[in-house]
Design a protein around this motif. Structure first.
Motif, PDB file in Angstrom:
ATOM      1  N   ALA A 180       0.846  -1.205   0.000  1.00 41.29           N
ATOM      2  CA  ALA A 180       0.000   0.000   0.000  1.00 41.29           C
ATOM      3  C   ALA A 180       0.878   1.250   0.000  1.00 41.29           C
ATOM      4  O   ALA A 180       0.594   2.226  -0.702  1.00 41.29           O
ATOM      5  CB  ALA A 180      -0.919  -0.019   1.220  1.00 41.29           C
ATOM      6  N   ARG A 181       1.983   1.202   0.756  1.00 37.86           N
ATOM      7  CA  ARG A 181       2.888   2.367   0.811  1.00 37.86           C
ATOM      8  C   ARG A 181       3.446   2.691  -0.580  1.00 37.86           C
ATOM      9  O   ARG A 181       3.464   3.842  -1.009  1.00 37.86           O
ATOM     10  CB  ARG A 181       4.036   2.090   1.790  1.00 37.86           C
ATOM     11  CG  ARG A 181       4.998   3.262   1.956  1.00 37.86           C
ATOM     12  CD  ARG A 181       6.205   2.915   2.812  1.00 37.86           C
ATOM     13  NE  ARG A 181       7.075   1.922   2.220  1.00 37.86           N
ATOM     14  CZ  ARG A 181       7.961   2.152   1.236  1.00 37.86           C
ATOM     15  NH1 ARG A 181       8.070   3.359   0.730  1.00 37.86           N
ATOM     16  NH2 ARG A 181       8.704   1.185   0.748  1.00 37.86           N
ATOM     17  N   LEU A 184       0.743   4.079  -2.873  1.00 37.12           N
ATOM     18  CA  LEU A 184       0.327   5.438  -2.481  1.00 37.12           C
ATOM     19  C   LEU A 184       1.291   6.517  -2.967  1.00 37.12           C
ATOM     20  O   LEU A 184       0.958   7.696  -2.977  1.00 37.12           O
ATOM     21  CB  LEU A 184       0.177   5.522  -0.956  1.00 37.12           C
ATOM     22  CG  LEU A 184      -1.163   5.002  -0.427  1.00 37.12           C
ATOM     23  CD1 LEU A 184      -1.111   4.813   1.085  1.00 37.12           C
ATOM     24  CD2 LEU A 184      -2.306   5.935  -0.810  1.00 37.12           C
ATOM     25  N   SER A 188      -3.853   8.246  -5.536  1.00 35.26           N
ATOM     26  CA  SER A 188      -4.560   9.003  -4.508  1.00 35.26           C
ATOM     27  C   SER A 188      -4.915   8.096  -3.327  1.00 35.26           C
ATOM     28  O   SER A 188      -5.242   6.920  -3.514  1.00 35.26           O
ATOM     29  CB  SER A 188      -5.826   9.592  -5.126  1.00 35.26           C
ATOM     30  OG  SER A 188      -6.856   9.630  -4.176  1.00 35.26           O
ATOM     31  N   PRO A 189      -4.878   8.652  -2.098  1.00 35.80           N
ATOM     32  CA  PRO A 189      -5.275   7.866  -0.924  1.00 35.80           C
ATOM     33  C   PRO A 189      -6.710   7.355  -1.052  1.00 35.80           C
ATOM     34  O   PRO A 189      -7.074   6.342  -0.470  1.00 35.80           O
ATOM     35  CB  PRO A 189      -5.178   8.878   0.230  1.00 35.80           C
ATOM     36  CG  PRO A 189      -4.332   9.983  -0.273  1.00 35.80           C
ATOM     37  CD  PRO A 189      -4.451  10.015  -1.755  1.00 35.80           C
ATOM     38  N   GLN A 190      -7.534   8.080  -1.819  1.00 33.49           N
ATOM     39  CA  GLN A 190      -8.950   7.700  -1.961  1.00 33.49           C
ATOM     40  C   GLN A 190      -9.181   6.670  -3.061  1.00 33.49           C
ATOM     41  O   GLN A 190     -10.323   6.316  -3.352  1.00 33.49           O
ATOM     42  CB  GLN A 190      -9.817   8.950  -2.230  1.00 33.49           C
ATOM     43  CG  GLN A 190      -9.794   9.965  -1.103  1.00 33.49           C
ATOM     44  CD  GLN A 190     -10.034   9.319   0.263  1.00 33.49           C
ATOM     45  OE1 GLN A 190     -10.943   8.515   0.444  1.00 33.49           O
ATOM     46  NE2 GLN A 190      -9.178   9.649   1.230  1.00 33.49           N
ATOM     47  N   THR A 191      -8.110   6.195  -3.704  1.00 29.53           N
ATOM     48  CA  THR A 191      -8.256   5.167  -4.745  1.00 29.53           C
ATOM     49  C   THR A 191      -9.100   4.011  -4.200  1.00 29.53           C
ATOM     50  O   THR A 191      -8.813   3.477  -3.140  1.00 29.53           O
ATOM     51  CB  THR A 191      -6.867   4.611  -5.137  1.00 29.53           C
ATOM     52  OG1 THR A 191      -6.060   5.692  -5.591  1.00 29.53           O
ATOM     53  CG2 THR A 191      -6.973   3.560  -6.238  1.00 29.53           C
ATOM     54  N   THR A 210     -10.690   2.138   0.693  1.00 28.86           N
ATOM     55  CA  THR A 210      -9.784   3.009  -0.058  1.00 28.86           C
ATOM     56  C   THR A 210      -8.348   2.539   0.173  1.00 28.86           C
ATOM     57  O   THR A 210      -8.061   1.833   1.135  1.00 28.86           O
ATOM     58  CB  THR A 210      -9.890   4.468   0.425  1.00 28.86           C
ATOM     59  OG1 THR A 210      -9.610   4.481   1.815  1.00 28.86           O
ATOM     60  CG2 THR A 210     -11.254   5.050   0.153  1.00 28.86           C
ATOM     61  N   VAL A 212      -5.771   4.098   1.197  1.00 29.75           N
ATOM     62  CA  VAL A 212      -5.144   4.557   2.432  1.00 29.75           C
ATOM     63  C   VAL A 212      -5.594   3.712   3.634  1.00 29.75           C
ATOM     64  O   VAL A 212      -4.878   3.597   4.626  1.00 29.75           O
ATOM     65  CB  VAL A 212      -5.379   6.080   2.646  1.00 29.75           C
ATOM     66  CG1 VAL A 212      -6.811   6.383   3.039  1.00 29.75           C
ATOM     67  CG2 VAL A 212      -4.402   6.648   3.662  1.00 29.75           C
ATOM     68  N   GLU A 213      -6.762   3.088   3.509  1.00 21.10           N
ATOM     69  CA  GLU A 213      -7.265   2.265   4.618  1.00 21.10           C
ATOM     70  C   GLU A 213      -7.086   0.769   4.386  1.00 21.10           C
ATOM     71  O   GLU A 213      -7.520  -0.050   5.198  1.00 21.10           O
ATOM     72  CB  GLU A 213      -8.746   2.576   4.861  1.00 21.10           C
ATOM     73  CG  GLU A 213      -8.889   3.908   5.585  1.00 21.10           C
ATOM     74  CD  GLU A 213     -10.314   4.392   5.691  1.00 21.10           C
ATOM     75  OE1 GLU A 213     -11.217   3.718   5.160  1.00 21.10           O
ATOM     76  OE2 GLU A 213     -10.497   5.458   6.292  1.00 21.10           O
TER      77      GLU A 213
END
Ligand code: SAH
Length: 396
Positions: A180-181, A184, A188-191, A210, A212-213
């Protein structure tokens, strides 16, 4: 002679198994597979020899399957999804080749395709794979993490929809966080992402979230993670990736010469160089164009008609330096450094280019191509990334 069926039975529910997979298991006298796979096809196993093997006994399964087939038996080696996708088809063929087996001679081999996890997962969450996608396994048991990280980086950079297989297990908990890092850095974090656990099995669980989560989600051995590209979206709980990028189709009222409303824009191989040329004519430098297109400079210069490939990059560098000039870029860094006329003395593979009272050290082994555009010369590495560029001008 016997036969080996390499069978993928799909994600795990009977309706998602192909007709041929069912036939192959029916036809086989011996069925070999991982214990949980055997349970999944249990209703088809009556009267058959069933050999359950553990996770780590992969090669044993191949050896056994070949032995049985050599003795005239029909053997089905079974796996979930498609057996050719992170499955036993590869190790089986490698073993067969080691044994001197040849197609069409001796034991017959048939690979029976199945619905792989990424397709199964996609079907449950909407339409996330409608544009270019790739799959990456996060299992670093047989692949070094550096290779996996490199692939994540490349996929992220190229805006692929990404399917992650083997995202996490009891012992491998950090890989999904690292993945994920890396993603990112480019997305976008909201992907939107979909986390699909046990698709088409009793414990099926689907969560849309998302990027980011992602790392906080409940993820296990039987989870496939789907990560959208920059155009993917979630609507009414469904993850959808549009088939093209925005402005693929011209809207009425915004038509340019040669376009028709609703018709696919021709952004093909031919019109791409024209678009680049327009940017050049508008005053953008090749480096700016490359940045805008997110491509190595080499691809831009290759496509730009006015740019000429220079046959001998090292000789061109020697000749340019003997005349002095201005260093206009070093790597991706824009500069304006005066260069005194100088001789290039390559000391393999490095050579020193004098700048004021110091020098820069250039690895000439990296000089793969050079292009001339107007009066400027660009030197590129084998991947087309820029090493340096020189323009004529007053020597310092
Ligand atoms: N040959 C299989 C993949 C084997 S690798 C196929 O083509 O699907 C094992 C990984 O597959 C798991 O870690 C998980 O990421 C994925 N997977 C297999 N079955 C799944 C299922 N029913 N639901 C979600 N993911 C699954």
């Amino acid at each position: 002679m016997g036969k080996i069926f390499l069978v993928g039975f799909g994600p795990g529910a009977a309706p998602q198994m192909t007709e041929r997979a069912r036939q192959a298991i029916d036809e086989a006298e011996t069925v070999i597979g991982y214990s949980t796979y055997i349970q999944i096809v249990a209703d088809q196993l009556k009267g058959k020899e069933v050999i359950k093997k553990g996770m780590t006994e992969e090669l044993d399964r191949c050896v056994l399957a070949y032995e049985k087939a050599l003795a005239g038996g029909k053997v089905a080696l079974i796996s979930s999804g498609d057996i050719g996708v992170y499955g036993m088809a590869g190790p089986m063929y490698e073993y067969l080749f080691e044994q001197g087996w040849q197609p069409g001679q001796g034991v017959e081999v048939e690979v029976v395709t199945g619905v792989t996890a990424l397709c199964a997962a996609a079907s449950l969450v909407g339409a996330p794979l409608t544009h270019d996608f790739c799959s990456i396994s996060l299992s670093d048991l047989l692949t070094p993490w550096a290779v996996i990280a490199g692939r994540l980086e490349a996929a992220a950079r190229a805006d692929f929809v990404v399917a992650l297989y083997n995202p996490k297990s009891g012992r491998r908990r950090g890989q999904i966080i690292e993945a994920a890092r890396i993603l990112l850095k480019y997305r976008s974090p909201q992907t939107p992402v979909a986390v699909v656990k046990s698709a088409y099995r009793p414990k099926e669980r689907i969560v849309c979230s998302t990027l980011v989560e992602l790392a906080e989600q409940e993820i296990g051995m039987l989870t496939t993670v789907l990560i959208g590209n920059s155009s993917s979206f979630i609507q009414q709980g469904l993850l959808v990736t549009p088939r093209g990028y925005a402005n693929k189709y011209s809207a009425p009222g915004q038509l340019k010469a040669g376009e028709e409303a609703g018709k696919s824009l021709s952004l093909g191989l031919k019109s791409w160089p024209e678009r680049l040329k327009k940017k050049l004519d508008q005053g953008q430098s090749p480096l700016q164009i490359a940045q805008g297109e997110r491509l190595p400079l080499g691809e831009i210069l290759f496509a730009l008609e006015p740019a000429q490939s220079v046959p001998d990059p090292l000789a061109a560098l020697q000749s340019a330096l003997s005349q002095g000039g201005r260093l206009i870029c070093m790597g991706r860094l824009k500069t304006s450094i005066p260069l005194a006329a100088q001789e290039l003395a390559p000391q393999n593979p490095f050579c020193a280019i004098q700048i004021g009272s110091g020098h820069i050290s250039l690895n000439t082994a990296q000089l793969a191509m050079a292009y001339q555009l107007g009066e400027r010369l660009y030197w590129l590495d084998p991947q087309g990334e820029v090493l340096l560029a020189i323009a004529p001008g007053r020597a310092g």
